[in-house]
Scaffold this active site. Sequence first.
Site, PDB file in Angstrom:
ATOM      1  N   GLU A   1       0.842  -1.196   0.000  1.00 39.05           N
ATOM      2  CA  GLU A   1       0.000   0.000   0.000  1.00 39.05           C
ATOM      3  C   GLU A   1       0.877   1.245   0.000  1.00 39.05           C
ATOM      4  O   GLU A   1       2.088   1.163   0.286  1.00 39.05           O
ATOM      5  CB  GLU A   1      -0.906   0.008   1.231  1.00 39.05           C
ATOM      6  CG  GLU A   1      -1.874  -1.164   1.277  1.00 39.05           C
ATOM      7  CD  GLU A   1      -2.736  -1.186   2.534  1.00 39.05           C
ATOM      8  OE1 GLU A   1      -3.436  -2.183   2.746  1.00 39.05           O
ATOM      9  OE2 GLU A   1      -2.695  -0.188   3.306  1.00 39.05           O
ATOM     10  N   GLY A  59       4.787  -0.523   2.742  1.00 41.50           N
ATOM     11  CA  GLY A  59       5.629  -1.263   1.811  1.00 41.50           C
ATOM     12  C   GLY A  59       6.490  -2.246   2.588  1.00 41.50           C
ATOM     13  O   GLY A  59       6.100  -3.381   2.836  1.00 41.50           O
ATOM     14  N   GLU A 107       8.955  -7.851  -2.851  1.00 37.28           N
ATOM     15  CA  GLU A 107       8.919  -9.027  -1.970  1.00 37.28           C
ATOM     16  C   GLU A 107       9.888  -8.890  -0.791  1.00 37.28           C
ATOM     17  O   GLU A 107      10.448  -9.869  -0.305  1.00 37.28           O
ATOM     18  CB  GLU A 107       9.178 -10.312  -2.764  1.00 37.28           C
ATOM     19  CG  GLU A 107       8.062 -10.619  -3.758  1.00 37.28           C
ATOM     20  CD  GLU A 107       8.228 -11.934  -4.462  1.00 37.28           C
ATOM     21  OE1 GLU A 107       8.621 -12.915  -3.799  1.00 37.28           O
ATOM     22  OE2 GLU A 107       7.950 -11.982  -5.677  1.00 37.28           O
TER      23      GLU A 107
END
Length: 382
Positions: free
Chosen positions: A125, A129, A361
């Site tokens: 968002e 993060g 990720e």
Amino acid sequence: MNLPEDEREFCAWARELAVTELLPLAEQGDEGRVNRPLLRAMGRLGLLRALFGGAPESAPEDAAATQLCLLRETIAALSTEAETALALQGLGSYPILQSGRPDTVRRWIPGVVSGEVVASFALTEPGAGSDAAALALAAEADGDGWRLHGEKAWISNAPEADVYTVFARTTPDTRARGVTAFAVPGDAAGLTGEHLDLLSPHPIGRLRFDGVRVGPDDVLGEVDGGFRVAMRTLDLFRPSVGAFTLGMARAALDATIDHVATREAYGGHLADQQAVAHHLARMATRLEAARHLVYAAARAYDAGSPQGEVTKSAAMAKYFATESAQAIVDQCVQLHGARALERGHLLEHLYRDVRAPRIYEGATDVQLSIIARELLRERTTP
């Protein structure tokens, strides 16, 4: 690094398909948009099924993480566009396969495997993060379900995906303990989005949720247990992000070895210069070390090692491989000189694409924090 025969055969199978089937379709795609013909071809060829340990006779058995890494490294060395299209299908759908209700799995996974359904992992968002536990997308109770309100940003395959794995806050002020994962159709009422123009080899966008309705059957895992769903998914996919960058670094290094071995300079070839030869040696060593870390992490996951060991190994693999690949590609550009910066050159392409994996990720600094946390936890565990 020497691979067992079955893994070598699997890589050869994937490489052949990538060269003969995927490259032409990848080249025909529009940059920054989902390439549906490419995904359908991957489904037809069995590559998407292979994401989760299924498929061809040459595939290693019971080796989902290792097979994922082999696939990503092999295809990335040939086409970053094809590689990311494949990997994002897995990232977006794995939480559904892993934690979805049987009806939810039947609704989405066959289409993902065939390449007809585009999947997306919607965690990040604008204000959440690296600190994923700070999610603000609200899931407000509505009868036996919830209404989603808020925004997601920098979401791969958005806004074109057919199904999103969405992480939303069901219990306020509880950080990681109050997040729930949902499978949300891309055409759900109240869901809108737009593309973002980023330095990345795949489509990325923003999503807005204006009262999007989700029911109990859309929950992945347990209510307020979504953070565990996210972390299990990332433990599987983080080593494979490292494998993705290994493929890019390998392609860059191979091209650079060919270049310096044939480029005439100073009365000989560039490779005759000791400084250049030493650069090659350092890059090759760093690449091999990164490969060992990546596949050690994948094999730890496949072996069912303790969770802390899997998490630490995955973080080490992603950290070292992505940082090493960035350094290798950068040095390869340097050894090529100005020609490597020309639009359309392999190195120019890799130089742009290798940057993003150090962020998504879990950024590099997040991986370092995870590694340190697990080291300290090991010290205090009897």
